[in-house]
Design a protein around this motif. Structure first.
Motif, mmCIF file in Angstrom:
data_model
loop_
_atom_site.group_PDB
_atom_site.id
_atom_site.type_symbol
_atom_site.label_atom_id
_atom_site.label_comp_id
_atom_site.label_asym_id
_atom_site.label_seq_id
_atom_site.Cartn_x
_atom_site.Cartn_y
_atom_site.Cartn_z
ATOM 1 N N CYS A 122 -64.934 41.156 -10.689
ATOM 2 C CA CYS A 122 -65.017 41.502 -9.354
ATOM 3 C C CYS A 122 -63.627 42.300 -8.804
ATOM 4 N N SER A 123 -63.907 43.196 -8.293
ATOM 5 C CA SER A 123 -62.887 43.833 -7.608
ATOM 6 C C SER A 123 -63.056 44.176 -6.017
ATOM 7 N N LEU A 124 -62.242 44.938 -5.305
ATOM 8 C CA LEU A 124 -62.337 45.393 -3.861
ATOM 9 C C LEU A 124 -62.659 46.832 -3.970
ATOM 10 N N TYR A 125 -63.525 47.430 -3.544
ATOM 11 C CA TYR A 125 -63.947 48.847 -3.502
ATOM 12 C C TYR A 125 -63.750 49.306 -2.092
ATOM 13 N N THR A 126 -63.096 50.206 -2.072
ATOM 14 C CA THR A 126 -63.078 51.173 -0.614
ATOM 15 C C THR A 126 -64.160 51.886 -0.214
ATOM 16 N N VAL A 127 -64.931 51.646 0.759
ATOM 17 C CA VAL A 127 -66.108 52.460 0.914
ATOM 18 C C VAL A 127 -66.011 53.449 2.074
ATOM 19 N N GLU A 128 -65.055 53.022 2.791
ATOM 20 C CA GLU A 128 -64.845 54.134 4.130
ATOM 21 C C GLU A 128 -63.315 53.979 4.563
ATOM 22 N N SER A 129 -62.844 55.141 4.769
ATOM 23 C CA SER A 129 -61.497 55.253 5.254
ATOM 24 C C SER A 129 -61.164 56.588 6.470
ATOM 25 N N HIS A 130 -60.478 56.031 7.442
ATOM 26 C CA HIS A 130 -60.063 56.847 8.264
ATOM 27 C C HIS A 130 -58.367 57.168 8.429
ATOM 28 N N LEU A 131 -57.871 58.364 8.000
ATOM 29 C CA LEU A 131 -56.530 58.756 7.990
ATOM 30 C C LEU A 131 -56.144 59.457 9.190
ATOM 31 N N LEU A 157 -62.397 50.178 5.184
ATOM 32 C CA LEU A 157 -63.440 48.988 4.859
ATOM 33 C C LEU A 157 -63.706 49.090 3.612
ATOM 34 N N ALA A 158 -63.798 47.700 3.031
ATOM 35 C CA ALA A 158 -63.747 47.636 1.479
ATOM 36 C C ALA A 158 -64.987 46.738 1.189
ATOM 37 N N LEU A 159 -65.381 46.804 0.103
ATOM 38 C CA LEU A 159 -66.554 45.623 -0.396
ATOM 39 C C LEU A 159 -65.970 44.942 -1.418
ATOM 40 N N HIS A 160 -66.299 43.657 -1.697
ATOM 41 C CA HIS A 160 -66.101 42.851 -3.019
ATOM 42 C C HIS A 160 -67.341 43.096 -3.807
ATOM 43 N N ALA A 208 -72.512 43.829 -12.343
ATOM 44 C CA ALA A 208 -73.934 43.812 -11.756
ATOM 45 C C ALA A 208 -74.027 45.204 -10.935
ATOM 46 N N GLY A 209 -72.830 45.792 -10.646
ATOM 47 C CA GLY A 209 -73.110 46.906 -10.055
ATOM 48 C C GLY A 209 -73.181 46.834 -8.636
ATOM 49 N N ARG A 210 -72.961 45.582 -7.894
ATOM 50 C CA ARG A 210 -73.691 45.576 -6.366
ATOM 51 C C ARG A 210 -72.426 44.397 -5.619
ATOM 52 N N THR A 211 -72.572 44.487 -4.528
ATOM 53 C CA THR A 211 -71.505 43.463 -3.680
ATOM 54 C C THR A 211 -71.961 42.055 -4.247
ATOM 55 N N ALA A 212 -70.877 41.313 -4.062
ATOM 56 C CA ALA A 212 -70.809 39.804 -4.180
ATOM 57 C C ALA A 212 -69.913 39.205 -3.277
#
Length: 193
Positions: free
Chosen positions: A85-94, A149-152, A157-161
């Motif tokens: 598992c890892s943390l994936y960034t799904v949205e950012s605002h710079l 915003l990041a998702l675990h 599995a290719g999905r959030t956990a």
């Protein structure tokens, strides 16, 4: 220079070994309530045709700060290897607020703004400081900010956990109030008449 939070590079620019098991265990300890600063110095190759740091390298520096936050929260290389598992960034605002020159010393402050069972919201503030390991002055204004915003994610599995309880508790313990600028979106540009 602070070598503790250099997961991507050494000062020579080559790949760095993963943190030691002792460092990873220490990073998992719940107790500290603020994340450490991440420091970098602006390299000549980070300068664009306008004579200041190129936008891509702000993202790179903020990425180093995200990596450091992940290590502090227990989402380090050993965690990723053992859980998949890892943390994936799904949205950012710079926001690019001031020019940053070659050779500038940077300090990035990271704040966790919220965490739930599968998500984390956090922000980074990049400051120009006077020395490689210096802290920003209390009244300093950031040169750039990033809100993410990041998702675990379970990579197999290719999905959030869900986060493990220990990680979620650590993230929750690190939550701070959001700065006034957080949560803003890009303003619409009205159509030309």
């Amino acid at each position: 220079m602070n070598e503790r939070h250099r997961p991507h590079e050494q000062t020579t620019g080559t790949a760095e070994a993963a943190p030691s098991a002792d460092a990873e265990r220490a990073s998992e300890a719940v107790g500290a309530t603020a994340l450490p600063l991440v420091h970098r110095t602006v390299r000549p190759e980070w300068i664009d045709y306008n004579g200041h740091m190129s936008e891509a390298f702000y993202v790179l520096v903020f990425g180093y700060a995200t990596d450091a936050m992940m290590i502090e929260a227990g989402l380090h290389a050993g965690y990723r290897e053992s859980t998949g598992c890892s943390l994936y960034t799904v949205e950012s605002h710079l926001r690019y607020l001031r020019d940053v020159a070659e050779g500038s010393h940077l300090a990035v402050r990271t704040r966790l703004l919220g965490a739930d069972i599968k998500k984390a919201r956090f922000c980074h503030e990049l400051y120009v400081v006077g020395a490689p390991d210096a802290e920003p002055e209390p009244d300093a204004a950031p040169a750039a900010t990033s809100e993410l915003l990041a998702l675990h994610v379970d990579q197999q599995a290719g999905r959030t956990a869900p986060f493990p309880d220990s990680v979620r508790e650590r993230l929750t313990a690190l939550v701070e109030p959001a700065p006034a600028w957080a949560g803003r979106s890009i303003a619409e540009v009205p159509a030309a008449r």
